[in-house]
Each structure stands twice: as structure tokens, then as C-alpha cells.
Design a protein around this motif. Structure first.
Motif: not given
Length: 507
Positions: A182, A184, A186, A233, A267
Motif C-alpha cells: 500500500t 503511503e 492518500y 501521511n 489509499r
């Protein structure tokens, strides 16, 4: 127990719906369930690429989808407030496909159209029906379903297809690993009404010091989709509103948002299942692979999965093809997914990398190189092939063989604009193409096999497309070349066909 359905499809997004449509068109009984109450109400996936439209033509869906969507004729790349490069889809793809554009068609509208087409064929999606799990008994599966009223039932099927997304119940029941990771940062998506130089019908991408925004216009009047970096983050990124996210990239291209119709953050993951098939269960679409939204590849890849699997299931269930044919689904589609995830991962990392050097390369060096590269015809064509998924091929597949001209077994059949040799592909069936004159024994073989033979008068446009005079091309039901033979020898085609159908030669 409910009556046997040949294939039970879990998930009624575009992937599951297309799988149901293709199977139904080929005479395979299906049952399709989804725990949602109906088709999606938000736009989500937006882009329909040329290869998907080519395959939709076999379902007589292409015209309806194009009419309901918006054609984006070009991609513009911006950096630091300046337009640095333009890729015209028309000039890049007009000799490659009947659909030399990117089609913007929101997923909610897309799903409703597919549901209506499926209903017209006599198949209703069973909404508010959840798959709880299944058991594979070797010759059939038994699936546990729960209805909206809480009642449960056990349903038998010959096969189960998990088209149920990244949190797939079918994948969890299989115990298949979903390796990856995934990112970091958004990202956000927003459907908006906007104005400014980029609020047009084209695709616009802006880079601005690790800030990024992509504009996909729904029309030429400023309605469209924004995709951008929301936050690095932040623990609170999921609760952000549009006013909370960075707008540097928006401002750099003069894009002004007047109204936000829908907004969400998410994400980005990159994962591929280690198996697409186990026994009588298959993973399709996001249940099998997820990756960054770069290039709008996700939904199109899922639809490609569905069509690849559908003709093979139909072959086994309706024509007596060997079970081994179904193994080629994983061999072909997982190999492509691995390549796609690697490609989108590199692009995504480049777009979002931080630091002065990364900013300099992204906003100064890359746009200049892109501008120079887009001026070269071969580079424009390559970029369009990559984006449009017309580059997908299966040369290493166990059901691909031969080469004639530049065309190998496993390649997408080249489209010839001068004659539109894709017309016969509307039939979801095996067929043979000869560009020139077919041998008499090939004519007899096609008649004996009840395989349509299409002959085209050879000329320069066919040679330019890489096709060879008088060669024979055995075309799969999904319009990929299964076997290419220089001599047009029916024995060569028969060897490949027998591998796919399990049928001995007709004498």
C-alpha cells in the motif's frame, strides 16, 4: 437446493456483468449475485479504452457505450502552469483501432447499461444476496448465500467466479495469497463543475512539486472528474473534504472548481493474487489484481479478464473442451497483471516522489522529453497502444502457436482500416482469416469443422498491418490470433484447435 446454474458469478460490477453477458450470449446459464442493493451510485472508474470497445463490439455494445460517454481526443501534460506536451489519440491510433480515443464513461452509468443489457437477455442480477463461502466437490461447487431477509441457502454450480473486488470473499475462501503493498499517500477523487483552460473535453494531467491532478471531462461544459494527491501521511485523510486538499496543481493550470458533486479519499494498493484459479473457482478483476489508477487500466483489465475466461468456460461447458483450457486463463491474464502492476507502480512512484531532484525531473526534464517523444510517430503509436490495451498479447500462452508476417499466435488481430477486417469478429466463435487466397484443403477443412473462413483481397494496407499474403490465421472467440501459419496448412491449425477443443480432426 436451487436448480443447478452452470456458472455462479459473485459481484455485479462491470467485470461480473460482462462475464455474465458473454456467457449468456454463448448459451451458458449463469446466476449473478451481489450484496449491494443495486448498481453503484458513484462514478468510480471512468475510462473505457479502445481494446474494451473492440471487445464490446462482439456484444453489440460499443455504439451504446460510445453514445452514452464522452470522447476525449487528446491528453495534455502540464507542468508549472505551462502545457508541455500533447498526445492526440486520433493521430496516434487512427490506423490501429476503430476507436482512436479515450472514452470517459462513469462507472455508475456503465453498470446500469450492462444490467439493462443482461436483463434483456433474460438474466436478472440478484441484489442484496451475499456470498458467505463455498465448497469445491471436484465435479461441482456448493455456494452458501444469504438474502436480504437473513435467510440462507445452498446453491450448486459447475463453477464459481469471484468478481467481488479487492476484499473478495471468494479469494479469502480459496486462501490465495494477495501479495503486494500500500502506498503511503492518500489520493482523492471528485466529481465537479469547473471552469478554466483545462476544464474541457480533453484529458489533462498537471505536475507540480509532488502535487498532481488529473482532469477527465464528462463533456465540453466543465463537468468532470478530478484525481489528485490528498495528503502524505495524515491520520485524518479519510475525513478530509475537498477544501482541505492541496490545490497547487489546480491553480497552476487555472482550473477553478465551482461546485463539488462528490468527493472521496482513498489509499492506493498494488497486489496480484498468486493464483487466478483453484479447482472450480476463479478470481476475476479486482479480486485478482489491484494497482494504481495511472492510465485508467483497472476496470478495463477486469473486463478483459472476464472475456478471456468466458469463452473458455463456454468451450468446456458447451463444446466439450478439455479442462486444461481453463488453466490458460491464469497463464494469460496473471502474466499481464504482473506487467501492468509493475508499469503503473513505476509511473505512480515517479508522479508522487518527493524531494528537489524528483521535483526537477518531474516538472522540468520529463515534460521536455515527453514533448520531443510525442513528435515521433512511432513513440506516439507506442504510447497509444500501451494506454489503450491494444498492446496486450499472449505469445507465451500454452494455446498460442506460429507466426506469419509480423503476427504471432497470441497477438491481437491487427485492424486494417481500409477494409475493417473486424466485421466478422462480431461472431463469438472460432474463425479463420486469409488475406489473399486460401488453399483448397483449408477451405474443405473449415467446412468440415464448421468454422467460418473469411478471405480478404490482399493489398498494401494488409502488408502494412503485418499480415502475410495467403497465410492462415486461426482466430479465437475473443478475437486474438490462436495460430498463425505461413503456408495456410489446415493440419497446423488443427493441432492448435485440438489443444483448445479436445476434438479430433473431422475426416
Amino acid at each position: 437446493m436451487t436448480p443447478l446454474a452452470n456458472v455462479l458469478i459473485v459481484g455485479a460490477g462491470p467485470t461480473g456483468l460482462v462475464l455474465a453477458l458473454w456467457l449468456t450470449r454463448q448459451g451458458v446459464a449463469v446466476r449473478i449475485v451481489d450484496k449491494a442493493s443495486g448498481p453503484g451510485a458513484t462514478s468510480r472508474a471512468m475510462v473505457v479504452h479502445a481494446r474494451t470497445l473492440e471487445l464490446y463490439r462482439q456484444l453489440d455494445l460499443d455504439a451504446a457505450v460510445i453514445a452514452a460517454g464522452h470522447r476525449a481526443p487528446a491528453l495534455h501534460l502540464w507542468a508549472k502552469g505551462r502545457q508541455r506536451a500533447t498526445l492526440s489519440f486520433g493521430s496516434a491510433g487512427q490506423e490501429l483501432t476503430p476507436y482512436p480515443f479515450v472514452l470517459v464513461f462513469p462507472q455508475d452509468k456503465h453498470e446500469r447499461l450492462l444490467v439493462e443489457r443482461l436483463k434483456a437477455l433474460g438474466v436478472e442480477v440478484q441484489w442484496q444476496t451475499e456470498c458467505l463461502g463455498f465448497e469445491d466437490f471436484g465435479d461441482h461447487v456448493v455456494v452458501q448465500l444469504r438474502s436480504a431477509d437473513g435467510s440462507e441457502q445452498r446453491c450448486e454450480a459447475a463453477y464459481i467466479a469471484g468478481c467481488d473486488g479487492a476484499r473478495s470473499v471468494v479469494r479469502h475462501a480459496l486462501g490465495t495469497d494477495f501479495a503486494g503493498g500500500t502506498y503511503e499517500k492518500y489520493f482523492y477523487v471528485a466529481d465537479v463543475q469547473a471552469s478554466g483552460p483545462t476544464a474541457n473535453g480533453d484529458v489533462n494531467a498537471a505536475l507540480n512539486q509532488a502535487d498532481f491532478v488529473l482532469w477527465l471531462g464528462y463533456d465540453d461544459q466543465g463537468r468532470g472528474r478530478l484525481i489528485g494527491v490528498a495528503d502524505d501521511n495524515s491520520e485524518h485523510a479519510e475525513s478530509l473534504a475537498f477544501d482541505d486538499v492541496g490545490h497547487r496543481a489546480l491553480a497552476s493550470v487555472g482550473l477553478q472548481v465551482a461546485k463539488v458533486h462528490w468527493f472521496s479519499t482513498y489509499r492506493v494498493h498494488h497486489r496480484v493474487a498468486d493464483h487466478y484459479r483453484r479447482g472450480r473457482a476463479f478470481l476475476v478483476g479486482d479480486a485478482a489484481h489491484i494497482h494504481s489508477p495511472v492510465g485508467g487500466q483497472g476496470m478495463n483489465t477486469g473486463i478483459g479478464d472476464a472475456i478471456n475466461l468466458a469463452w473458455k468456460l463456454a468451450g468446456v461447458l458447451r463444446q466439450g473442451a478439455p479442462d486444461a483450457l481453463l488453466d490458460s486463463y491464469e497463464a494469460e491474464r496473471r502474466a499481464f497483471a504482473l506487467t501492468l502492476v509493475e508499469t503503473t507502480d513505476r509511473a505512480f512512484t515517479f508522479i508522487t516522489a518527493g524531494g528537489r531532484l524528483a521535483d526537477f525531473v518531474r516538472t522540468q526534464i520529463a515534460p521536455r522529453l515527453a514533448s520531443l517523444a510525442y513528435g515521433v510517430g512511432a513513440v506516439r503509436e507506442y504510447a497509444f497502444r500501451l494506454l489503450s490495451q491494444t498492446m496486450i498479447r499472449y505469445r507465451d500462452s500454452p494455446i498460442s502457436a506460429g507466426q506469419a508476417g509480423a503476427v504471432h499466435g497470441g497477438d491481437r488481430l491487427p485492424w486494417v482500416r481500409a477494409a475493417d477486417n473486424y466485421g466478422p469478429l462480431a461472431a463469438i466463435a472460432w474463425q479463420v482469416h486469409v488475406y489473399g487466397t486460401a488453399r483448397s484443403d483449408l477451405v474443405a477443412w473449415c467446412a468440415a469443422q464448421r468454422i467460418a473462413l473469411h478471405q480478404f483481397d490482399f493489398g498494401p494496407p494488409y502488408a502494412a498491418a503485418g499480415l502475410l499474403r495467403n497465410a492462415a490465421y486461426l482466430i479465437r472467440p475473443d478475437s486474438y490470433v490462436a495460430c498463425a501459419d505461413v503456408d495456410g496448412n489446415p493440419a497446423t491449425l488443427q493441432a492448435l484447435l485440438s489443444r483448445c477443443t479436445g476434438h479430433a480432426p473431422v475426416t
